[in-house]
Design a protein around this motif. Structure first.
Motif, PDB file in Angstrom:
ATOM      1  N   GLY A   1       0.934  -1.292   0.030  1.00  0.00           N
ATOM      2  CA  GLY A   1      -0.010   0.154  -0.002  1.00  0.00           C
ATOM      3  C   GLY A   1       0.716   1.231   0.023  1.00  0.00           C
ATOM      4  O   GLY A   1       2.088   1.112   0.612  1.00  0.00           O
ATOM      5  N   ALA A   2       0.305   2.303  -0.441  1.00  0.00           N
ATOM      6  CA  ALA A   2       0.986   3.557  -0.724  1.00  0.00           C
ATOM      7  C   ALA A   2       1.230   4.291   0.616  1.00  0.00           C
ATOM      8  O   ALA A   2       2.070   5.282   0.851  1.00  0.00           O
ATOM      9  CB  ALA A   2       0.461   4.446  -1.845  1.00  0.00           C
ATOM     10  N   ASP A   3       0.072   4.155   1.405  1.00  0.00           N
ATOM     11  CA  ASP A   3       0.100   5.141   2.835  1.00  0.00           C
ATOM     12  C   ASP A   3       0.234   4.404   3.878  1.00  0.00           C
ATOM     13  O   ASP A   3       0.232   3.139   3.930  1.00  0.00           O
ATOM     14  CB  ASP A   3      -1.212   5.942   2.611  1.00  0.00           C
ATOM     15  CG  ASP A   3      -2.345   5.083   2.423  1.00  0.00           C
ATOM     16  OD1 ASP A   3      -2.459   4.152   3.341  1.00  0.00           O
ATOM     17  OD2 ASP A   3      -2.978   4.928   1.426  1.00  0.00           O
ATOM     18  N   VAL A   4       0.587   4.951   5.001  1.00  0.00           N
ATOM     19  CA  VAL A   4       0.864   4.359   6.194  1.00  0.00           C
ATOM     20  C   VAL A   4      -0.509   3.577   6.803  1.00  0.00           C
ATOM     21  O   VAL A   4      -0.245   2.663   7.485  1.00  0.00           O
ATOM     22  CB  VAL A   4       1.072   5.402   7.269  1.00  0.00           C
ATOM     23  CG1 VAL A   4       2.530   5.849   6.990  1.00  0.00           C
ATOM     24  CG2 VAL A   4       0.214   6.509   7.700  1.00  0.00           C
ATOM     25  N   ILE A   5      -1.746   3.968   6.488  1.00  0.00           N
ATOM     26  CA  ILE A   5      -2.895   3.395   7.015  1.00  0.00           C
ATOM     27  C   ILE A   5      -2.772   1.979   6.376  1.00  0.00           C
ATOM     28  O   ILE A   5      -3.320   0.982   7.141  1.00  0.00           O
ATOM     29  CB  ILE A   5      -3.987   4.221   6.632  1.00  0.00           C
ATOM     30  CG1 ILE A   5      -3.969   5.541   7.281  1.00  0.00           C
ATOM     31  CG2 ILE A   5      -5.390   3.359   7.054  1.00  0.00           C
ATOM     32  CD1 ILE A   5      -4.026   5.575   8.778  1.00  0.00           C
ATOM     33  N   SER A   6      -2.436   1.906   5.125  1.00  0.00           N
ATOM     34  CA  SER A   6      -2.663   0.537   4.512  1.00  0.00           C
ATOM     35  C   SER A   6      -1.366  -0.445   4.874  1.00  0.00           C
ATOM     36  O   SER A   6      -1.847  -1.811   5.372  1.00  0.00           O
ATOM     37  CB  SER A   6      -2.284   0.793   2.985  1.00  0.00           C
ATOM     38  OG  SER A   6      -3.012   1.366   2.165  1.00  0.00           O
ATOM     39  N   ARG A   7      -0.561   0.222   5.411  1.00  0.00           N
ATOM     40  CA  ARG A   7       0.694  -0.533   6.003  1.00  0.00           C
ATOM     41  C   ARG A   7       0.257  -1.039   7.378  1.00  0.00           C
ATOM     42  O   ARG A   7       0.531  -2.238   7.950  1.00  0.00           O
ATOM     43  CB  ARG A   7       1.940  -0.013   5.767  1.00  0.00           C
ATOM     44  CG  ARG A   7       2.169   0.235   4.476  1.00  0.00           C
ATOM     45  CD  ARG A   7       3.497   0.475   4.014  1.00  0.00           C
ATOM     46  NE  ARG A   7       3.688   1.113   2.850  1.00  0.00           N
ATOM     47  CZ  ARG A   7       4.581   2.134   2.325  1.00  0.00           C
ATOM     48  NH1 ARG A   7       5.749   2.131   2.912  1.00  0.00           N
ATOM     49  NH2 ARG A   7       4.621   2.447   0.993  1.00  0.00           N
ATOM     50  N   ILE A   8      -0.490   0.041   8.204  1.00  0.00           N
ATOM     51  CA  ILE A   8      -0.777  -0.722   9.502  1.00  0.00           C
ATOM     52  C   ILE A   8      -1.768  -1.638   9.414  1.00  0.00           C
ATOM     53  O   ILE A   8      -1.823  -2.702  10.399  1.00  0.00           O
ATOM     54  CB  ILE A   8      -1.310   0.956  10.238  1.00  0.00           C
ATOM     55  CG1 ILE A   8      -0.400   1.911  10.527  1.00  0.00           C
ATOM     56  CG2 ILE A   8      -2.141   0.343  11.513  1.00  0.00           C
ATOM     57  CD1 ILE A   8      -0.843   3.269  11.124  1.00  0.00           C
ATOM     58  N   GLN A   9      -2.601  -1.537   8.502  1.00  0.00           N
ATOM     59  CA  GLN A   9      -3.756  -2.659   8.355  1.00  0.00           C
ATOM     60  C   GLN A   9      -2.970  -3.857   7.957  1.00  0.00           C
ATOM     61  O   GLN A   9      -3.369  -4.898   8.474  1.00  0.00           O
ATOM     62  CB  GLN A   9      -4.892  -2.116   7.342  1.00  0.00           C
ATOM     63  CG  GLN A   9      -5.879  -3.043   7.205  1.00  0.00           C
ATOM     64  CD  GLN A   9      -6.746  -3.196   8.600  1.00  0.00           C
ATOM     65  OE1 GLN A   9      -7.067  -2.275   9.217  1.00  0.00           O
ATOM     66  NE2 GLN A   9      -6.803  -4.340   9.112  1.00  0.00           N
ATOM     67  N   ALA A  10      -2.078  -3.700   6.801  1.00  0.00           N
ATOM     68  CA  ALA A  10      -1.407  -5.068   6.652  1.00  0.00           C
ATOM     69  C   ALA A  10      -0.669  -5.630   7.893  1.00  0.00           C
ATOM     70  O   ALA A  10      -0.614  -7.014   7.950  1.00  0.00           O
ATOM     71  CB  ALA A  10      -0.334  -4.659   5.430  1.00  0.00           C
ATOM     72  N   SER A  11       0.150  -4.821   8.518  1.00  0.00           N
ATOM     73  CA  SER A  11       0.573  -5.596   9.795  1.00  0.00           C
ATOM     74  C   SER A  11      -0.378  -6.065  10.749  1.00  0.00           C
ATOM     75  O   SER A  11      -0.172  -7.122  11.399  1.00  0.00           O
ATOM     76  CB  SER A  11       1.359  -4.353  10.430  1.00  0.00           C
ATOM     77  OG  SER A  11       2.096  -4.642  11.614  1.00  0.00           O
ATOM     78  N   VAL A  12      -1.365  -5.451  10.903  1.00  0.00           N
ATOM     79  CA  VAL A  12      -2.505  -5.945  11.798  1.00  0.00           C
ATOM     80  C   VAL A  12      -3.003  -7.373  11.317  1.00  0.00           C
ATOM     81  O   VAL A  12      -3.316  -8.092  11.881  1.00  0.00           O
ATOM     82  CB  VAL A  12      -3.617  -4.969  12.085  1.00  0.00           C
ATOM     83  CG1 VAL A  12      -4.817  -5.622  12.900  1.00  0.00           C
ATOM     84  CG2 VAL A  12      -3.238  -3.834  12.818  1.00  0.00           C
ATOM     85  N   ASP A  13      -3.148  -7.635  10.040  1.00  0.00           N
ATOM     86  CA  ASP A  13      -3.582  -8.359   9.254  1.00  0.00           C
ATOM     87  C   ASP A  13      -2.867  -9.767   9.103  1.00  0.00           C
ATOM     88  O   ASP A  13      -2.890 -10.602   8.233  1.00  0.00           O
ATOM     89  CB  ASP A  13      -4.313  -8.165   7.888  1.00  0.00           C
ATOM     90  CG  ASP A  13      -5.373  -7.334   7.736  1.00  0.00           C
ATOM     91  OD1 ASP A  13      -6.047  -7.240   9.113  1.00  0.00           O
ATOM     92  OD2 ASP A  13      -5.798  -6.679   7.013  1.00  0.00           O
ATOM     93  N   GLY A  14      -1.537  -9.789   9.734  1.00  0.00           N
ATOM     94  CA  GLY A  14      -0.613 -10.726   9.725  1.00  0.00           C
ATOM     95  C   GLY A  14       0.785 -10.569   8.803  1.00  0.00           C
ATOM     96  O   GLY A  14       1.290 -11.599   9.014  1.00  0.00           O
ATOM     97  N   GLU A  15       0.956  -9.289   8.188  1.00  0.00           N
ATOM     98  CA  GLU A  15       2.187  -9.119   7.615  1.00  0.00           C
ATOM     99  C   GLU A  15       3.163  -8.417   8.333  1.00  0.00           C
ATOM    100  O   GLU A  15       3.978  -7.890   7.627  1.00  0.00           O
ATOM    101  CB  GLU A  15       1.599  -8.316   6.328  1.00  0.00           C
ATOM    102  CG  GLU A  15       0.527  -8.978   5.448  1.00  0.00           C
ATOM    103  CD  GLU A  15       1.007 -10.003   4.566  1.00  0.00           C
ATOM    104  OE1 GLU A  15       2.205 -10.452   4.710  1.00  0.00           O
ATOM    105  OE2 GLU A  15       0.365 -10.584   3.676  1.00  0.00           O
ATOM    106  N   LYS A  16       3.272  -8.465   9.699  1.00  0.00           N
ATOM    107  CA  LYS A  16       4.139  -7.488  10.430  1.00  0.00           C
ATOM    108  C   LYS A  16       5.513  -7.994  10.191  1.00  0.00           C
ATOM    109  O   LYS A  16       6.425  -7.476   9.752  1.00  0.00           O
ATOM    110  CB  LYS A  16       3.798  -7.857  11.951  1.00  0.00           C
ATOM    111  CG  LYS A  16       4.950  -7.022  12.796  1.00  0.00           C
ATOM    112  CD  LYS A  16       4.579  -7.021  14.401  1.00  0.00           C
ATOM    113  CE  LYS A  16       4.718  -8.360  15.038  1.00  0.00           C
ATOM    114  NZ  LYS A  16       6.260  -8.623  15.337  1.00  0.00           N
ATOM    115  N   GLU A  17       5.872  -9.395   9.846  1.00  0.00           N
ATOM    116  CA  GLU A  17       7.138  -9.689   9.833  1.00  0.00           C
ATOM    117  C   GLU A  17       7.469  -9.813   8.502  1.00  0.00           C
ATOM    118  O   GLU A  17       8.512  -9.415   8.019  1.00  0.00           O
ATOM    119  CB  GLU A  17       7.404 -11.463   9.947  1.00  0.00           C
ATOM    120  CG  GLU A  17       7.413 -11.726  11.367  1.00  0.00           C
ATOM    121  CD  GLU A  17       7.896 -12.982  11.961  1.00  0.00           C
ATOM    122  OE1 GLU A  17       8.345 -13.818  11.097  1.00  0.00           O
ATOM    123  OE2 GLU A  17       7.768 -13.414  13.003  1.00  0.00           O
TER     124      GLU A  17
END
Length: 529
Positions: free
Chosen positions: A161-177
């Protein structure tokens, strides 16, 4: 399913799981593809072309492509779910020559501008600016303070994702590592390039300082992002962070060689949405010495800004979205060769310039702003943002690509820039009001970041992005985040000063501000030019 992925002259075989999207499969197996919208099908940038086999056409594909393009195999990878083996070709923009700002007032396309050599056996350090879109790095001799080499590259987390919100959501959805692994690889690749330029060994590197927004810092450290995206938006840690680089990255990058003994130092932030990159800008702009009020504005996906001087400072952040970086624009692109970056309208024709004077491939952020200003000036867009009837359905043709495909600017694109400029302008107005200052009392306005560096200030004022009262007061700050990281790399006292600035700068939340909505609605209008 086994998928062959063609990228330029290279082909890689990957495995796509049942019901897994092609985009997710490529991300999982380290094939980078930009996905500005985070895989929601709205940006239409993650394009692939089916070369062999079958790939069902989805509703998102029908919306994104013409009948001829679909017959030619064009698909959106974020919705493509292969049900058999196939071969696809990546059709995304080539970002290897992305124009990235390094330090000071110098914008370089490749970051390879090497300077002077160090003294014999001199210890080295690396300063880093991690932006949402790009990463800039400098190799610095710690005693002589010479910049030895520079490197700049794309932040490959853009695949999430292009913005921080997309990446926060990706992290929460299991993509943190996966997100930590992505930024770790980018940093190590940049370090290797810096050493390659100079012929030096990694054993001489003693420390690395990083300035970045709070989300990027969390993703680098592997912190959970669960509390960043929900009220009261509490970060895990925004103080100065000091850790061993290898201990941070080795758990997610077990197969990478990570040098021993490098101290990782992350500059402090102010809040979840006003990060260390803004603190670095305040530091190098010497806000701590200013008697009269100044402003620092960083125009990116998050319009972060601060006002004040020696005695007090307040800061805020407004969600401008990715329009200033070409995101969510129908023919938008990053700052790559061929991107239309400057536009004027004369006698019914669009006259344009591209980065590197290459054939036009799309429109970058500065081009988007220029086009908007010209359309408003010539009454093709009215004060409400409505395109003239002649262009409402298909948009205004700006140029044509080498293959004859038109590069259009549509009604949706006008709305995107309208929303972005309104968010920034409303943020400025509220910040001025809360500080108790008028435009004419501001001594200097520092514009930070790549978009600000290339911005046509007159057109920014013309469309209402910046107030008329800022005319003649604007100073282009360049990559103040990287410069701040370098200053703190070389001087421990400046790191302490950064910590003091962060602690003593008050953040205001625009979401809770009673004046923001009114200012935002007023700023949606284009002033008559």
């Amino acid at each position: 399913m086994e998928i062959k992925v063609i990228s330029g002259s290279k082909t890689k075989k990957i495995i796509c799981l049942e019901q897994e999207t092609l985009l997710d499969a490529m991300k999982r197996q380290n094939i980078y593809i930009p996905a500005y919208c985070g895989g929601r099908g709205t940006c239409k940038k993650c394009r692939v072309r089916l070369r062999e086999g079958q790939l069902p056409v989805t509703a998102a594909d029908r919306e994104a492509f013409s009948k001829e393009q679909l017959e030619d195999g064009m698909r959106l990878s974020c919705f493509a779910r292969p049900d058999q083996d196939c071969t696809v070709e990546l059709c995304t923009e080539d970002e290897k020559d992305f124009k990235i700002l390094t330090s000071g007032d110098t914008a370089t396309s490749d970051g390879q501008d090497r300077t002077e050599g160090p003294e014999p056996n001199e210890d080295l350090g690396i300063a880093v600016d991690i932006g949402t879109t790009t990463i800039a790095m400098e190799l610095v001799a710690l005693n002589s303070k010479k910049v030895l080499a520079r490197d700049s590259r794309i932040n490959h987390q853009r695949a999430f994702g292009a913005d921080v919100i997309s990446r926060i959501q990706a992290s929460v959805d299991g993509e943190k590592e996966a997100l930590q692994r992505s930024i770790g690889n980018d940093l190590l690749d940049g370090m290797e390039e810096l050493l390659k330029q100079t012929g030096m060994g990694a054993e001489r590197i003693r420390k690395m300082t990083v300035a970045a927004n709070t989300t990027m810092c969390h993703l680098l450290m592997g912190y959970p992002c669960n509390t960043l995206g929900v009220a009261p938006f509490t970060p895990v840690n925004i103080d100065v962070i000091r850790e061993d680089l290898k201990s941070v990255l080795a758990p997610v990058l077990p197969n990478r060689t990570i040098p021993e003994g490098i101290e990782l130092i992350i500059l402090p932030g102010i809040s979840t949405y006003v990060g260390a990159d803004i603190v670095a800008g305040l530091l190098v702009s010497h806000f701590y010495e200013e008697e009269g009020p100044c402003m620092l504005i960083d125009l990116g996906t998050n319009g972060e800004m601060a006002i004040g001087g020696k005695s007090r400072r307040i800061a805020t952040s407004t969600a401008a979205g990715p329009a200033f970086e070409g995101g969510n624009i129908s023919c938008g692109t990053g700052s790559v060769p061929g991107a239309i970056c400057s536009v004027s309208y004369d006698k019914g024709y669009m006259e344009w310039e591209t980065i590197g004077n290459q054939p036009p491939s799309g429109i970058c952020g500065t081009g988007v702003l220029d086009i908007t200003a010209e359309l408003v000036k010539h009454d093709i867009v009215d004060e409400t943002g409505l395109l003239d009837d002649d262009y409402f359905d298909l948009g205004v043709e700006i140029a044509r690509k080498a293959d004859g495909e038109p590069i259009l600017f549509t009604q949706k694109d006008v709305r995107e820039i309208q929303l972005a400029k309104a968010a920034v302008r409303a943020g400025i107005q509220v910040l001025l009001k809360r500080y108790g200052a008028e435009c004419d009392q501001i001594r200097t306005v520092y514009l930070a970041g790549g978009f600000g560096f290339s911005l046509d200030v007159e057109k920014a004022i013309a469309v209402g992005l910046l107030p008329e009262g800022f005319r003649g007061k604007i100073k282009i700050a360049g990559n103040s985040s990287l410069e701040g990281a370098r200053v703190c790399l070389l001087c421990e006292d400046m790191l302490l000063k950064a910590r003091q600035l962060a602690r003593e700068t008050l953040e205001i939340s625009l979401g809770n501000d009673p004046d923001f909505n009114e200012c935002y609605m007023d700023a949606m209008y284009f002033e008559s030019l």
